[in-house]
Design a protein around this motif. Structure first.
Motif, mmCIF file in Angstrom:
data_model
loop_
_atom_site.group_PDB
_atom_site.id
_atom_site.type_symbol
_atom_site.label_atom_id
_atom_site.label_comp_id
_atom_site.label_asym_id
_atom_site.label_seq_id
_atom_site.Cartn_x
_atom_site.Cartn_y
_atom_site.Cartn_z
ATOM 1 N N ASP A 24 0.861 -1.183 0.000
ATOM 2 C CA ASP A 24 0.000 0.000 0.000
ATOM 3 C C ASP A 24 0.893 1.227 0.000
ATOM 4 O O ASP A 24 2.126 1.120 -0.052
ATOM 5 C CB ASP A 24 -0.906 -0.018 1.242
ATOM 6 C CG ASP A 24 -2.222 0.703 1.003
ATOM 7 O OD1 ASP A 24 -2.264 1.575 0.114
ATOM 8 O OD2 ASP A 24 -3.205 0.406 1.700
ATOM 9 N N GLN A 25 0.256 2.404 0.069
ATOM 10 C CA GLN A 25 1.014 3.652 0.112
ATOM 11 C C GLN A 25 2.053 3.637 1.224
ATOM 12 O O GLN A 25 3.164 4.128 1.042
ATOM 13 C CB GLN A 25 0.051 4.828 0.301
ATOM 14 C CG GLN A 25 0.700 6.168 0.590
ATOM 15 C CD GLN A 25 1.393 6.763 -0.617
ATOM 16 O OE1 GLN A 25 1.016 6.494 -1.736
ATOM 17 N NE2 GLN A 25 2.418 7.581 -0.392
ATOM 18 N N GLU A 339 -8.466 5.083 -5.578
ATOM 19 C CA GLU A 339 -8.715 3.891 -4.772
ATOM 20 C C GLU A 339 -8.728 4.160 -3.272
ATOM 21 O O GLU A 339 -9.119 3.292 -2.489
ATOM 22 C CB GLU A 339 -7.660 2.814 -5.072
ATOM 23 C CG GLU A 339 -7.779 2.198 -6.462
ATOM 24 C CD GLU A 339 -7.311 3.133 -7.559
ATOM 25 O OE1 GLU A 339 -6.342 3.898 -7.314
ATOM 26 O OE2 GLU A 339 -7.923 3.117 -8.649
ATOM 27 N N ASN A 340 -8.285 5.354 -2.827
ATOM 28 C CA ASN A 340 -8.302 5.629 -1.380
ATOM 29 C C ASN A 340 -8.936 6.972 -1.031
ATOM 30 O O ASN A 340 -8.922 7.397 0.130
ATOM 31 C CB ASN A 340 -6.870 5.563 -0.806
ATOM 32 C CG ASN A 340 -5.967 6.678 -1.331
ATOM 33 O OD1 ASN A 340 -6.416 7.698 -1.845
ATOM 34 N ND2 ASN A 340 -4.667 6.480 -1.205
ATOM 35 N N HIS A 343 -11.402 7.868 2.181
ATOM 36 C CA HIS A 343 -11.003 7.913 3.584
ATOM 37 C C HIS A 343 -9.609 8.488 3.799
ATOM 38 O O HIS A 343 -9.114 8.485 4.923
ATOM 39 C CB HIS A 343 -11.067 6.498 4.180
ATOM 40 C CG HIS A 343 -12.383 5.816 3.945
ATOM 41 N ND1 HIS A 343 -13.565 6.268 4.479
ATOM 42 C CD2 HIS A 343 -12.695 4.730 3.197
ATOM 43 C CE1 HIS A 343 -14.553 5.490 4.096
ATOM 44 N NE2 HIS A 343 -14.061 4.552 3.307
ATOM 45 N N HIS A 344 -8.969 8.985 2.745
ATOM 46 C CA HIS A 344 -7.633 9.558 2.889
ATOM 47 C C HIS A 344 -7.700 10.870 3.661
ATOM 48 O O HIS A 344 -8.679 11.599 3.596
ATOM 49 C CB HIS A 344 -7.026 9.801 1.505
ATOM 50 C CG HIS A 344 -5.546 10.002 1.521
ATOM 51 N ND1 HIS A 344 -4.951 11.188 1.930
ATOM 52 C CD2 HIS A 344 -4.526 9.181 1.178
ATOM 53 C CE1 HIS A 344 -3.640 11.075 1.831
ATOM 54 N NE2 HIS A 344 -3.353 9.876 1.381
ATOM 55 N N GLN A 448 -13.134 0.880 0.013
ATOM 56 C CA GLN A 448 -11.830 1.476 0.276
ATOM 57 C C GLN A 448 -11.451 1.326 1.746
ATOM 58 O O GLN A 448 -11.020 2.271 2.416
ATOM 59 C CB GLN A 448 -11.802 2.939 -0.166
ATOM 60 C CG GLN A 448 -12.082 3.120 -1.647
ATOM 61 C CD GLN A 448 -11.940 4.538 -2.132
ATOM 62 O OE1 GLN A 448 -11.466 5.418 -1.410
ATOM 63 N NE2 GLN A 448 -12.327 4.791 -3.377
ATOM 64 N N ARG A 449 -11.649 0.103 2.250
ATOM 65 C CA ARG A 449 -11.327 -0.234 3.637
ATOM 66 C C ARG A 449 -10.369 -1.422 3.652
ATOM 67 O O ARG A 449 -10.330 -2.216 2.705
ATOM 68 C CB ARG A 449 -12.591 -0.633 4.393
ATOM 69 C CG ARG A 449 -13.707 0.405 4.434
ATOM 70 C CD ARG A 449 -13.439 1.439 5.490
ATOM 71 N NE ARG A 449 -14.633 2.239 5.766
ATOM 72 C CZ ARG A 449 -14.629 3.308 6.544
ATOM 73 N NH1 ARG A 449 -13.507 3.688 7.140
ATOM 74 N NH2 ARG A 449 -15.744 4.002 6.742
#
Length: 569
Positions: A24-25, A339-340, A343-344, A448-449
C-alpha cells in the motif's frame, strides 16, 4: 504506522496472495540482496528516501514479490546483518538526515529473520547525498522529478500559489458583484456571525486573503474582477460544453468569473438539462434531479478550489446524453488516489484559498465532500461517480441513470427505523444488486477499507438481514437476501424474484465458478448454487449435470454432501 504484530498478521495472507498484492502507500515488501552488501545498503537508503517523501511508511525486508505461499515468499535477511549499520548508512547518506527505526521479526521460513524499517513523516523533499531520490506514490517508488518536487512542496505548504501577495491596491482588484455573491453564499451556509457582520474589505482581511493591506491571489479568485483574474491568474478559466457525442458539442460557454460566480453559472447551465423526477410518498411529493444537486455542487466546488492555477487549462464540464464529466488541471497530491480518496486524510493544493472557503462554510476541510457525492447518488439507486487521474488532471464522471423509487423508499424506511445506511452499506448493496455475490476482498475494494474492516461490514449487514452468507473460511461470500432483493430491485428486473430461468441460471453459475477460480477460491457446493439460483436441491443437481456436459472445464469433486463443483482454468 504498522506494528510488528500487524506485519505478522499480514504474512499469513502470503499463503494465498503474493506480497505485492498486500502493499500500500505506507507498506512495501523487499527481497534482501544477499550477493552484495553495497546493493543491499543502497536499496535500504532508496526505500527510506522514497517512504519519507511519500509521507512515511514501513518496509519489510526479506520477502519476495510475485510468488504465492510463505515458503516461497519469505526468504529472510542474513543473521549477520547489523541493524545499527543500516541505520548509520541511512543517516550518513540522506539529505536532510533520516533516522528510521529498525525492528527484527522472527519467522519459521528462510533465514528465520525479517527486518522491518519504519520511516516517520518529516519535511520532504529528501534525497540521497548525491541529490537523487524517489517518492512513494500508491504502491510504487517514482523518480523525484521536478514535477514531483513541486508537488511535495505544495503538499507541505512550502509553496501556495494562492497565498502570494500582489503589489496593487486591493480596491482596484475587487468586483462588488463577486463580493456580494460571496457574502450571500456565506449567509446561506450560516457562516460565523463575526464574519457576516464584517463589511467589504474587513471580511476579506478576516478570511486572510488580504494580508497587511495586500491582496493575495486567493482574494482575487474569490472576489476579483475578470481583468484582475486574467492578469494574476492567467491559467484559470472554466468551460461548459453540451456534448452531442464524445467528440462533438452543440453549445459552449466560457468564463473567468470569481469562483462563487463561476460555481453559480456552471450549476445553472448543468441544471438546464438536469430533469426533475417527483416521488410521491403519502401526502408528500419529493423532487429529485437526474444528477443530484448536492453531488454536482460538491464536484464543481472541488474542481474550482483544488485546481492547479499555474497550469493553463480550464475547469472543464462536458455534459452529454449519457454522462457528465467534470475535470480540473492538477493531479492528485499527498498520496491520494481514486482507490483511497473516500477515507484519505484531506490535503489542499491551495491551502489559503481552501481555508478561506472553509471559514465561510462553503467547503469542508474534513474530506466529507467526496463521501457526500457518493452517498447522494447511491441513496437514489444510482452508481457512484467514477474518478480517474490522467497526467496532470483529475476527472470525475457521473453516469446518467434512472432514479430507483424502490431503493429510495427502502433507504427512507430504514432511516425511520433508526438504521440510517452508512456509505459502506450503500456501496455494498448497490454492488450485490448488480452482481450475484461479493467476497470480503471485493467489499474492501469498493468501500476502500482494509479487508478486516470489510469483513466486519459484511457481518453487520448479515445481522441486519441485508445479505446471506455462503461458503466458509477464505471462500466465504455473501449474496443479497432474496426478500430484500424483491423489495429494492426495479419492477422490470427479470431477476427480481431471484428465481431465474434455466439458461440464465447456467450462465450465472458458470460466471461465479470462473470468478472464484480466478481468485483462487474454492468452488461451489449444492447449497451455494441454491442460493444463487433459488432452485431446489434436485434442480441444482440436474442443472450442474447439464453444465458439466456442456463445459469440460467444470469438474465435480467429492461425493454426496461433500460434493463441490470447480472450474479448471
Amino acid at each position: 504506522m504498522r506494528s510488528a504484530q500487524d506485519i505478522l498478521d499480514l504474512l499469513q495472507e502470503l499463503e494465498t496472495e503474493p506480497a505485492d498484492y498486500l502493499e500500500d502507500q505506507d507498506l512495501d515488501f523487499k527481497e534482501w540482496i544477499p550477493r552484495s552488501m553495497n546493493d543491499s545498503l543502497n536499496l535500504v537508503i532508496e526505500m527510506a528516501v522514497c517512504m519519507a517523501n511519500g509521507g512515511g511508511g514501513v518496509v519489510v525486508f526479506g520477502v519476495r514479490d510475485h510468488v504465492t505461499g510463505r515458503e516461497k515468499a519469505i526468504l529472510g535477511v542474513p543473521p549477520e546483518i547489523d541493524v545499527n549499520r543500516l541505520k548509520k548508512a541511512v543517516y550518513d547518506s540522506t539529505d536532510p538526515k533520516l533516522t528510521p527505526n529498525f525492528e527484527e521479526i522472527r519467522v519459521p521460513e528462510g533465514t528465520g529473520r525479517l527486518l522491518v524499517m519504519t520511516v516517520f513523516p518529516g519535511l520532504p523533499p529528501y534525497t540521497d547525498t548525491s541529490g537523487k531520490g524517489k517518492v512513494r506514490v500508491g504502491k510504487d517508488c517514482q523518480p523525484l522529478t521536478g514535477t514531483m518536487r513541486r508537488r511535495i512542496m505544495v503538499e507541505t505548504g512550502e509553496t501556495d500559489f494562492t497565498a502570494e501577495r500582489l503589489n496593487e491596491r486591493p480596491e482596484e482588484l475587487i468586483s462588488a458583484a463577486a463580493l456580494e455573491t460571496l457574502v450571500n453564499a456565506a449567509r446561506r451556509e450560516k457562516a460565523p456571525e463575526d464574519l457576516l457582520r464584517a463589511d467589504g474589505m474587513d471580511i476579506l482581511a478576516q478570511l486572510g486573503v488580504i494580508q497587511d493591506g495586500q491582496m493575495t491571489r486567493a482574494g482575487v479568485l474569490l472576489c476579483g474582477t475578470e481583468k484582475a483574474i486574467s492578469k494574476y491568474i492567467p491559467g484559470y478559466g472554466w468551460t461548459h460544453l453540451r456534448m452531442q457525442s464524445d467528440t462533438r458539442y452543440t453549445d459552449r460557454a466560457d468564463g473567468r468569473d470569481a469562483l462563487l460566480v463561476a460555481l453559480s453559472r456552471i450549476m445553472d447551465r448543468i441544471n438546464a438539462d438536469n430533469p426533475i423526477f417527483t416521488l410521491e410518498q403519502g401526502l408528500f411529493h419529493f423532487e429529485y434531479r437526474t444528477y443530484p444537486e448536492i453531488a454536482l455542487r460538491e464536484a464543481v466546488a472541488n474542481a474550482l478550489c483544488h485546481a492547479d492555477f499555474r497550469i493553463a487549462g480550464p475547469i472543464l464540464v462536458k455534459q452529454g446524453p449519457d454522462k457528465l464529466e467534470i475535470s480540473n488541471p492538477g493531479g492528485f497530491i499527498a498520496g491520494i488516489t481514486p482507490e483511497n480518496i473516500l477515507h484519505h486524510q484531506p490535503a489542499a493544493r491551495n491551502p489559503l484559498l481552501v481555508d478561506a472557503l472553509a471559514k465561510l462554510r462553503l467547503v469542508n476541510r474534513s474530506n466529507l465532500g467526496v463521501g457526500r457525492m457518493f452517498e447522494a447518488l447511491l441513496i437514489e439507486g444510482k452508481e457512484p461517480p467514477v474518478i480517474h487521474e490522467s497526467g496532470d488532471s483529475v476527472a470525475l464522471t457521473f453516469m446518467r441513470r434512472e432514479f430507483s423509487r424502490e431503493f429510495r423508499l427502502f433507504v427512507a424506511e430504514e432511516s425511520q427505523k433508526g438504521r440510517a445506511l452508512s456509505l459502506d452499506q450503500l456501496l455494498v448493496l448497490q454492488y450485490v444488486l448488480a452482481h450475484p455475490e461479493i467476497d470480503s476482498a471485493t467489499a474492501a475494494g469498493i468501500c476502500q477499507r482494509p479487508e478486516q474492516n470489510a469483513r466486519g461490514i459484511m457481518d453487520g449487514m448479515e445481522r441486519l438481514g441485508y445479505v446471506e452468507r455462503g461458503g466458509a473460511g477464505r471462500g466465504t461470500y455473501w449474496t443479497l437476501h432474496s426478500d430484500l432483493h424483491q423489495k429494492i430491485a426495479a419492477p422490470g428486473d427479470p431477476d427480481r424474484d431471484r428465481r431465474i430461468d434455466w439458461e440464465a441460471a447456467k450462465t450465472r453459475v458458470l460466471s461465479v465458478l470462473m470468478e472464484r477460480a480466478r481468485r483462487g477460491n474454492e468452488g461451489l457446493n449444492n447449497t451455494d448454487i441454491r442460493r444463487i439460483t433459488h432452485y431446489d436441491r434436485n434442480q441444482v443437481r440436474r442443472l450442474m449435470m447439464e453444465l458439466m456436459k456442456e463445459n469440460d472445464s467444470i469438474q465435480k469433486e467429492g461425493e454426496r454432501r461433500w460434493t463441490r463443483y470447480v472450474y479448471s482454468m
